[in-house]
Write an enzyme that holds these catalytic residues in place. Structure first.
Site, PDB file in Angstrom:
ATOM      1  N   CYS A 123      15.836   2.572  -6.420  1.00  0.00           N
ATOM      2  CA  CYS A 123      14.425   2.246  -6.191  1.00  0.00           C
ATOM      3  C   CYS A 123      14.185   0.745  -6.296  1.00  0.00           C
ATOM      4  O   CYS A 123      13.280   0.203  -5.677  1.00  0.00           O
ATOM      5  CB  CYS A 123      13.545   2.934  -7.213  1.00  0.00           C
ATOM      6  SG  CYS A 123      13.588   4.720  -7.135  1.00  0.00           S
ATOM      7  N   ARG A 148      -0.400   1.270  -3.949  1.00  0.00           N
ATOM      8  CA  ARG A 148       0.784   0.484  -3.575  1.00  0.00           C
ATOM      9  C   ARG A 148       0.652  -0.153  -2.190  1.00  0.00           C
ATOM     10  O   ARG A 148       1.561  -0.892  -1.764  1.00  0.00           O
ATOM     11  CB  ARG A 148       2.047   1.362  -3.620  1.00  0.00           C
ATOM     12  CG  ARG A 148       2.367   1.944  -4.990  1.00  0.00           C
ATOM     13  CD  ARG A 148       3.798   2.469  -5.058  1.00  0.00           C
ATOM     14  NE  ARG A 148       4.788   1.411  -4.892  1.00  0.00           N
ATOM     15  CZ  ARG A 148       6.100   1.621  -4.765  1.00  0.00           C
ATOM     16  NH1 ARG A 148       6.569   2.854  -4.780  1.00  0.00           N
ATOM     17  NH2 ARG A 148       6.941   0.617  -4.613  1.00  0.00           N
ATOM     18  N   ASP A 204       4.011  -1.432  -9.381  1.00  0.00           N
ATOM     19  CA  ASP A 204       5.181  -0.713  -8.849  1.00  0.00           C
ATOM     20  C   ASP A 204       6.026  -1.576  -7.916  1.00  0.00           C
ATOM     21  O   ASP A 204       6.978  -1.080  -7.305  1.00  0.00           O
ATOM     22  CB  ASP A 204       4.731   0.546  -8.090  1.00  0.00           C
ATOM     23  CG  ASP A 204       4.610   1.777  -8.988  1.00  0.00           C
ATOM     24  OD1 ASP A 204       5.253   1.790 -10.060  1.00  0.00           O
ATOM     25  OD2 ASP A 204       3.882   2.705  -8.612  1.00  0.00           O
ATOM     26  N   ARG A 258       6.052  11.889   0.500  1.00  0.00           N
ATOM     27  CA  ARG A 258       5.546  10.552   0.808  1.00  0.00           C
ATOM     28  C   ARG A 258       5.587  10.253   2.312  1.00  0.00           C
ATOM     29  O   ARG A 258       4.564  10.145   2.966  1.00  0.00           O
ATOM     30  CB  ARG A 258       6.346   9.506   0.037  1.00  0.00           C
ATOM     31  CG  ARG A 258       6.270   9.650  -1.488  1.00  0.00           C
ATOM     32  CD  ARG A 258       4.905   9.297  -2.009  1.00  0.00           C
ATOM     33  NE  ARG A 258       4.808   9.414  -3.457  1.00  0.00           N
ATOM     34  CZ  ARG A 258       5.080   8.440  -4.312  1.00  0.00           C
ATOM     35  NH1 ARG A 258       5.498   7.264  -3.877  1.00  0.00           N
ATOM     36  NH2 ARG A 258       4.927   8.622  -5.610  1.00  0.00           N
ATOM     37  N   HIS A 308      11.102  11.386  -3.410  1.00  0.00           N
ATOM     38  CA  HIS A 308      11.662  10.482  -2.397  1.00  0.00           C
ATOM     39  C   HIS A 308      13.088  10.946  -2.101  1.00  0.00           C
ATOM     40  O   HIS A 308      13.787  11.430  -3.002  1.00  0.00           O
ATOM     41  CB  HIS A 308      11.758   9.042  -2.930  1.00  0.00           C
ATOM     42  CG  HIS A 308      10.546   8.190  -2.733  1.00  0.00           C
ATOM     43  ND1 HIS A 308      10.143   7.250  -3.662  1.00  0.00           N
ATOM     44  CD2 HIS A 308       9.662   8.096  -1.711  1.00  0.00           C
ATOM     45  CE1 HIS A 308       9.065   6.627  -3.225  1.00  0.00           C
ATOM     46  NE2 HIS A 308       8.746   7.124  -2.044  1.00  0.00           N
TER      47      HIS A 308
HETATM   48  N1  ARG Z   1       6.067   4.623  -9.216  1.00  0.00           N
HETATM   49  C1  ARG Z   1       6.679   4.507  -7.928  1.00  0.00           C
HETATM   50  C2  ARG Z   1       6.047   5.489  -6.961  1.00  0.00           C
HETATM   51  O1  ARG Z   1       5.773   6.599  -7.356  1.00  0.00           O
HETATM   52  C3  ARG Z   1       8.141   4.725  -8.016  1.00  0.00           C
HETATM   53  C4  ARG Z   1       8.864   4.473  -6.739  1.00  0.00           C
HETATM   54  C5  ARG Z   1      10.308   4.771  -6.826  1.00  0.00           C
HETATM   55  N2  ARG Z   1      10.970   4.292  -5.697  1.00  0.00           N
HETATM   56  C6  ARG Z   1      11.891   4.962  -4.998  1.00  0.00           C
HETATM   57  N3  ARG Z   1      12.503   4.339  -4.037  1.00  0.00           N
HETATM   58  N4  ARG Z   1      12.144   6.237  -5.238  1.00  0.00           N
HETATM   59  O2  ARG Z   1       5.806   5.176  -5.821  1.00  0.00           O
END
Ligand code: ARG
Length: 274
Positions: free
Chosen positions: A267, A95, A70, A144, A173
């Protein structure tokens, strides 16, 4: 007559999807059974990078790392305002190691770095509107980034932080639900926010461009604007029309492969406000 919009030169940070994959599912867009065409992902990402350079912007590159599929979503590694960087601390273990790579980049640039104690995913959940109310940070929570990180960011960066609650897991997000389109204004999808947060947005940004469910589902809000040119996912044709009507120039780019990881234009890009 359309209002005339003026671009401001930007500095961005991106990371090639050389090791991109969907190996785990940490958002509703990710499906580990859907095959990913990595070469195509790299091609589409390259096109995005060239588009930004073509618009006159500077793009720094972060080296991708094997085992961090990612990492292409460079927006999540930190949040920079007035030359200071508030570091990221990822929610998901998968991550977590990305944060160190971003930290090392910022240190090498010699920029002031504030290490986080609280969970936050950088520009994924923080947006900056430099001329709104003297310089305003908008911050998402609910999926998140955690609320204590909003206070931590305010202390780190010395700008007021407005907390906004995200309520729809598809828009996990802030940057898939809202974007700054110039130094004073934003575009957002109200349905991604709690009723109270919608009221806050209406009060702060009475002239915002309003997107709908269809625009949001096409990842249209996950855009990058220089104040005039708005780089956005090519599927978001309706939102492109709305932005055009508001005097901006939509610049569509195709990022279908990276959508499989749950991300699009924004992203992939962190703005370096140094
Ligand atoms: N697969 C990543 C996650 O779920 C995607 C992140 C997307 N990034 C963003 N800035 N919205 O963390």
């Amino acid at each position: 007559m359309n209002q005339q919009r003026f671009p401001r030169k930007r500095t961005y940070l991106m990371c090639s999807p050389e090791y991109f994959a969907v190996e785990y599912a940490i958002n509703p867009w990710m499906d580990v059974t859907t095959p990913v065409d990595r070469d195509l992902a790299v091609k589409q990402w390259d096109r995005l990078r060239e588009t930004l350079v073509g618009l006159g912007h500077e793009v720094h590159l972060l080296s991708p790392e094997q085992g961090l599929p990612d990492m292409v979503y460079a927006a999540n590694g930190g949040f920079m305002v007035d030359g200071s960087v508030y570091g990221a601390r990822f929610k998901h273990e998968q991550r977590a190691a990305e944060a160190a790579a971003h930290h090392a980049f910022y240190e090498a640039q010699g920029w002031r770095f504030i290490a986080p104690s609280e969970t936050n995913e950088g520009e994924g959940d923080f947006a900056y509107v430099p001329e709104a109310h003297g310089g305003l940070i908008l911050a998402g929570h609910g999926f998140r980034t955690e609320i204590p990180a909003h206070a931590e960011a305010q202390e780190a960066l010395g700008r007021p932080v407005v907390s906004l609650r995200l309520i729809d897991p598809r828009f996990y997000h802030l940057d898939v639900a809202l974007a700054a389109i110039d130094d004073t204004n934003v575009v957002y999808f109200p349905g991604a926010f709690s009723a109270a947060s919608q009221r806050v947005l209406t009060q702060l940004f009475p002239d915002a461009v309003i997107a709908d469910d269809e625009d949001a589902m096409a990842f249209g809000l996950n855009l990058v604007s220089d104040g005039a040119n708005v780089v956005l996912n090519s599927e978001a044709t309706r939102l492109a029309g709305k932005l055009k009507a508001a005097g901006y120039t939509p610049v569509p780019v195709e990022l279908a492969e990276l959508k499989k990881g749950g991300g699009s234009v924004k992203c992939c890009i962190a703005e370096l406000r140094h």
